[in-house]
Design a protein around this motif. Structure first.
Motif, PDB file in Angstrom:
ATOM      1  N   GLU A   1       0.661   3.944  -2.931  1.00 14.41           N
ATOM      2  CA  GLU A   1       0.347   5.342  -2.600  1.00 14.41           C
ATOM      3  C   GLU A   1       1.389   6.293  -3.170  1.00 14.41           C
ATOM      4  O   GLU A   1       1.053   7.371  -3.652  1.00 14.41           O
TER       5      GLU A   1
ATOM      6  N   ASP B   1      -9.897   1.305  -3.467  1.00 12.45           N
ATOM      7  CA  ASP B   1     -10.302   0.234  -2.571  1.00 12.45           C
ATOM      8  C   ASP B   1      -9.090  -0.655  -2.301  1.00 12.45           C
ATOM      9  O   ASP B   1      -8.430  -1.119  -3.235  1.00 12.45           O
ATOM     10  N   ILE B   2      -8.789  -0.901  -1.032  1.00  9.11           N
ATOM     11  CA  ILE B   2      -7.618  -1.687  -0.660  1.00  9.11           C
ATOM     12  C   ILE B   2      -7.706  -3.098  -1.221  1.00  9.11           C
ATOM     13  O   ILE B   2      -6.712  -3.641  -1.708  1.00  9.11           O
TER      14      ILE B   2
ATOM     15  N   LEU C   1       0.817  -1.215   0.000  1.00 10.66           N
ATOM     16  CA  LEU C   1       0.000   0.000   0.000  1.00 10.66           C
ATOM     17  C   LEU C   1       0.849   1.264   0.000  1.00 10.66           C
ATOM     18  O   LEU C   1       0.511   2.239  -0.674  1.00 10.66           O
TER      19      LEU C   1
END
Length: 102
Positions: A59, A70-71, A55
């Motif tokens: 990012e 959405d993760i 993540l």
């Protein structure tokens, strides 16, 4: 007659509380804010540094687009780009493909 009106008002109050808690206006507002999945992305080949996570790397690649991501979708895209690697098994100093969303 007063008792019947009081019973009806109490019943209506309890019924309205029940409807609100089981899919009422709050639930409708939450459904309106659903995240739309992004399926258009490019693959970026990067080396994982110490302290990086999937993540955090995604990012940094997608600086302005992360507020609607959405993760779960990011993890699925990572798995598609790296079919032999589980996201939990990413190793430092190894190269992997990461999704860059447009």
């Amino acid at each position: 007659m007063k008792k019947i009106i009081i019973y009806i008002l109490v019943f209506l109050f309890l019924f309205s509380v029940y409807k609100d808690l089981n899919g009422g206006s709050l639930q409708n507002n939450l459904n309106e804010q659903e995240i739309t999945p992004v399926t258009d992305y490019k693959a970026v080949y990067l080396k994982v540094q110490h302290g990086d996570t999937i993540l955090s790397i995604v990012e940094s690649i997608n600086e302005g687009n992360m507020n609607k991501m959405d993760i779960d979708q990011i993890m699925e895209d990572f798995k598609l780009l790296n079919p032999n690697v589980q996201p939990e098994e990413v190793k430092v100093a190894h190269f992997y493909y990461f999704p860059s969303y447009e």
